[in-house]
Design a protein around this motif. Structure first.
Motif, PDB file in Angstrom:
ATOM      1  N   VAL A 266     -48.704 141.126   5.614  1.00 36.67           N
ATOM      2  CA  VAL A 266     -47.666 140.283   6.224  1.00 36.67           C
ATOM      3  C   VAL A 266     -46.346 140.986   5.944  1.00 36.67           C
ATOM      4  CG1 VAL A 266     -46.641 137.985   6.341  1.00 36.67           C
ATOM      5  CG2 VAL A 266     -49.065 138.235   5.789  1.00 36.67           C
ATOM      6  N   ILE A 267     -45.873 141.736   6.918  1.00 33.32           N
ATOM      7  CA  ILE A 267     -44.705 142.590   6.687  1.00 33.32           C
ATOM      8  C   ILE A 267     -43.728 142.462   7.853  1.00 33.32           C
ATOM      9  CG2 ILE A 267     -46.003 144.214   5.251  1.00 33.32           C
ATOM     10  CD1 ILE A 267     -46.187 146.122   7.571  1.00 33.32           C
ATOM     11  N   ASP A 268     -42.490 142.870   7.611  1.00 30.65           N
ATOM     12  CA  ASP A 268     -41.477 142.717   8.661  1.00 30.65           C
ATOM     13  C   ASP A 268     -41.614 143.829   9.713  1.00 30.65           C
ATOM     14  OD1 ASP A 268     -40.320 144.940   7.351  1.00 30.65           O
ATOM     15  OD2 ASP A 268     -38.361 144.316   8.106  1.00 30.65           O
TER      16      ASP A 268
ATOM     17  N   GLU B 290     -45.736 151.667   3.150  1.00 25.70           N
ATOM     18  CA  GLU B 290     -44.486 151.382   3.860  1.00 25.70           C
ATOM     19  C   GLU B 290     -43.617 150.548   2.934  1.00 25.70           C
ATOM     20  OE1 GLU B 290     -43.256 148.224   4.880  1.00 25.70           O
ATOM     21  OE2 GLU B 290     -44.915 147.259   3.835  1.00 25.70           O
TER      22      GLU B 290
ATOM     23  N   TYR C 289     -39.053 145.458  -0.218  1.00 25.53           N
ATOM     24  CA  TYR C 289     -40.426 144.945  -0.120  1.00 25.53           C
ATOM     25  C   TYR C 289     -41.312 146.122   0.265  1.00 25.53           C
ATOM     26  CZ  TYR C 289     -38.340 140.273   0.402  1.00 25.53           C
ATOM     27  OH  TYR C 289     -37.638 139.111   0.212  1.00 25.53           O
ATOM     28  N   GLY C 290     -42.500 146.201  -0.298  1.00 26.46           N
ATOM     29  CA  GLY C 290     -43.371 147.315   0.075  1.00 26.46           C
ATOM     30  C   GLY C 290     -44.845 147.028  -0.116  1.00 26.46           C
ATOM     31  N   THR C 291     -45.641 147.766   0.659  1.00 26.11           N
ATOM     32  CA  THR C 291     -47.104 147.683   0.574  1.00 26.11           C
ATOM     33  C   THR C 291     -47.598 148.886  -0.205  1.00 26.11           C
ATOM     34  OG1 THR C 291     -47.112 146.734   2.791  1.00 26.11           O
ATOM     35  CG2 THR C 291     -49.219 147.565   1.956  1.00 26.11           C
TER      36      THR C 291
ATOM     37  N   LYS D 144     -45.346 132.257   9.013  1.00 34.49           N
ATOM     38  CA  LYS D 144     -46.433 133.261   8.968  1.00 34.49           C
ATOM     39  C   LYS D 144     -47.194 133.247   7.639  1.00 34.49           C
ATOM     40  CE  LYS D 144     -43.192 137.005   7.937  1.00 34.49           C
ATOM     41  NZ  LYS D 144     -41.985 136.171   7.953  1.00 34.49           N
TER      42      LYS D 144
ATOM     43  N   SER E  95     -47.738 142.195  -1.659  1.00 33.63           N
ATOM     44  CA  SER E  95     -46.654 143.177  -1.624  1.00 33.63           C
ATOM     45  C   SER E  95     -45.935 143.267  -2.962  1.00 33.63           C
ATOM     46  CB  SER E  95     -45.619 142.760  -0.569  1.00 33.63           C
ATOM     47  OG  SER E  95     -46.190 142.761   0.693  1.00 33.63           O
TER      48      SER E  95
ATOM     49  N   TYR F 275     -46.233 137.663  -5.034  1.00 37.96           N
ATOM     50  CA  TYR F 275     -45.823 139.069  -4.918  1.00 37.96           C
ATOM     51  C   TYR F 275     -46.073 139.725  -6.258  1.00 37.96           C
ATOM     52  CZ  TYR F 275     -42.941 138.346  -0.662  1.00 37.96           C
ATOM     53  OH  TYR F 275     -42.499 138.090   0.604  1.00 37.96           O
TER      54      TYR F 275
ATOM     55  N   ARG G 213     -38.913 132.864  -6.396  1.00 36.97           N
ATOM     56  CA  ARG G 213     -38.247 131.620  -5.985  1.00 36.97           C
ATOM     57  C   ARG G 213     -39.147 130.450  -6.364  1.00 36.97           C
ATOM     58  NH1 ARG G 213     -36.596 133.866  -0.339  1.00 36.97           N
ATOM     59  NH2 ARG G 213     -38.709 133.359   0.262  1.00 36.97           N
TER      60      ARG G 213
ATOM     61  N   GLY H 225     -41.355 147.481   8.573  1.00 34.68           N
ATOM     62  CA  GLY H 225     -42.567 147.947   7.887  1.00 34.68           C
ATOM     63  C   GLY H 225     -43.669 148.265   8.890  1.00 34.68           C
TER      64      GLY H 225
ATOM     65  N   ARG I 277     -37.057 141.429  -5.199  1.00 35.04           N
ATOM     66  CA  ARG I 277     -36.319 140.156  -5.282  1.00 35.04           C
ATOM     67  C   ARG I 277     -36.891 139.289  -6.401  1.00 35.04           C
ATOM     68  NH1 ARG I 277     -39.019 135.686  -3.862  1.00 35.04           N
ATOM     69  NH2 ARG I 277     -40.107 135.459  -1.863  1.00 35.04           N
TER      70      ARG I 277
ATOM     71  N   ALA J  50     -39.468 148.420   3.037  1.00 37.57           N
ATOM     72  CA  ALA J  50     -38.271 148.149   3.835  1.00 37.57           C
ATOM     73  C   ALA J  50     -37.299 147.309   3.025  1.00 37.57           C
ATOM     74  CB  ALA J  50     -38.658 147.408   5.110  1.00 37.57           C
TER      75      ALA J  50
HETATM   76  P1  5GP Z   1     -39.594 136.434   1.635  1.00 39.46           P
HETATM   77  O1  5GP Z   1     -38.540 136.929   0.697  1.00 39.46           O
HETATM   78  O2  5GP Z   1     -39.110 135.257   2.447  1.00 39.46           O
HETATM   79  O3  5GP Z   1     -40.904 136.168   0.931  1.00 39.46           O
HETATM   80  O4  5GP Z   1     -39.903 137.600   2.686  1.00 39.46           O
HETATM   81  C1  5GP Z   1     -38.882 138.138   3.462  1.00 39.46           C
HETATM   82  C2  5GP Z   1     -39.456 139.090   4.486  1.00 39.46           C
HETATM   83  O5  5GP Z   1     -40.054 140.227   3.871  1.00 39.46           O
HETATM   84  C3  5GP Z   1     -40.552 138.498   5.374  1.00 39.46           C
HETATM   85  O6  5GP Z   1     -40.263 138.835   6.727  1.00 39.46           O
HETATM   86  C4  5GP Z   1     -41.799 139.200   4.933  1.00 39.46           C
HETATM   87  O7  5GP Z   1     -42.754 139.337   5.967  1.00 39.46           O
HETATM   88  C5  5GP Z   1     -41.252 140.548   4.551  1.00 39.46           C
HETATM   89  N1  5GP Z   1     -42.150 141.256   3.657  1.00 39.46           N
HETATM   90  C6  5GP Z   1     -42.924 140.752   2.663  1.00 39.46           C
HETATM   91  N2  5GP Z   1     -43.631 141.731   2.084  1.00 39.46           N
HETATM   92  C7  5GP Z   1     -43.335 142.864   2.748  1.00 39.46           C
HETATM   93  C8  5GP Z   1     -43.763 144.237   2.619  1.00 39.46           C
HETATM   94  O8  5GP Z   1     -44.581 144.614   1.780  1.00 39.46           O
HETATM   95  N3  5GP Z   1     -43.205 145.124   3.464  1.00 39.46           N
HETATM   96  C9  5GP Z   1     -42.293 144.773   4.416  1.00 39.46           C
HETATM   97  N4  5GP Z   1     -41.832 145.728   5.212  1.00 39.46           N
HETATM   98  N5  5GP Z   1     -41.871 143.511   4.564  1.00 39.46           N
HETATM   99  C10 5GP Z   1     -42.383 142.571   3.737  1.00 39.46           C
END
Ligand code: 5GP
Length: 207
Positions: A103-105, A74, A83-85, A20, A39, A55, A46, A108, A43, A76
């Motif tokens: 792009v959120i889970d 939001e 992670y948050g918006t 995605k 977001s 991020y 990486r 969220g 974490r 989560a």
């Molecule tokens: P990654 O650590 O692989 O970048 O992201 C892990 C998951 O966190 C992914 O499913 C991504 O869509 C979700 N994610 C990224 N930013 C946000 C956010 O701001 N809010 C929520 N709820 N999920 C997020």
């Protein structure tokens, strides 16, 4: 004549490994007036990820302070990280006249739904479980246990597609981007979105 139309909030969710991020990064490159929301996360970065680019990387304590202050539209816990918006960032971007994509889970996305904020939710599915597993193993940046955890979570997440307005399959990157762009353009052409512009045109018909 003004270019003012309504501003739209898009949500894209998909199981980890569906691609995605690549899809949406390409989508915003080929679609004018569409901005990708950045977001906040607790974490660690990486590989070559950079703060303020991939991020906004903050400590867990800082993230928790921001929750306390009600700064998130939001947030989560995803795979043990927060992670948050940011609500303010999202509002500012929408007020500047651009459409915004988050792009959120799935958690969220559910939270945004409960706020009642109008939005368009798109779920991206991998072509199959096997393809997803291959993609996750191909990325080879996670341990076997982490991959199995992601696949278990993916099983639960795919069942959520029914809560989204649109479903797009990422079988081919370019096609997937085109399908999502088509959704964005169609949403922009909806009557309620075009209303202000249409009325402006109608005024030119008045004697
Ligand atoms: P990654 O650590 O692989 O970048 O992201 C892990 C998951 O966190 C992914 O499913 C991504 O869509 C979700 N994610 C990224 N930013 C946000 C956010 O701001 N809010 C929520 N709820 N999920 C997020």
């Amino acid at each position: 004549m003004s270019n003012k139309t309504c501003c739209l909030l898009f949500i894209v969710s998909a199981p980890s490994g569906t691609g995605k991020t690549t899809v949406v990064e390409r989508l915003v490159r080929v679609t004018d007036r569409l901005k990708l929301s950045r977001s906040y996360t607790s974490r660690a970065p990486r590989g070559d990820e950079a703060d303020g680019v991939d991020y906004n990387f903050v400590s867990r304590a800082k993230f928790e302070d921001m929750i306390e202050n009600g700064e998130f539209l939001e947030y989560a816990d995803v795979f043990g990280n927060l992670y948050g918006t940011h609500a303010g960032d999202t509002t500012r971007c929408l007020e500047s006249g651009d459409d915004v994509v988050l792009v959120i889970d799935v958690q969220g996305a559910r939270k945004v739904r409960t706020t009642g904020l109008p939005h368009v939710a798109i779920f991206v599915l991998p072509p199959s479980y096997d393809v997803l597993e291959k993609r996750l193993r191909g990325r080879s940046k996670d341990s076997d246990a982490a991959i199995r955890q992601r696949l278990d979570v993916a099983r639960e997440e795919v069942a959520m597609f029914e809560q989204y307005d649109y479903v797009v399959i990422n079988d081919q990157l370019e096609l997937c981007v085109e399908r999502i762009k088509a959704i964005v353009l169609a949403e922009r052409s909806k009557q309620q979105c075009m209303r202000a512009k249409a009325l402006e045109i109608l005024r030119t018909f008045q004697r």
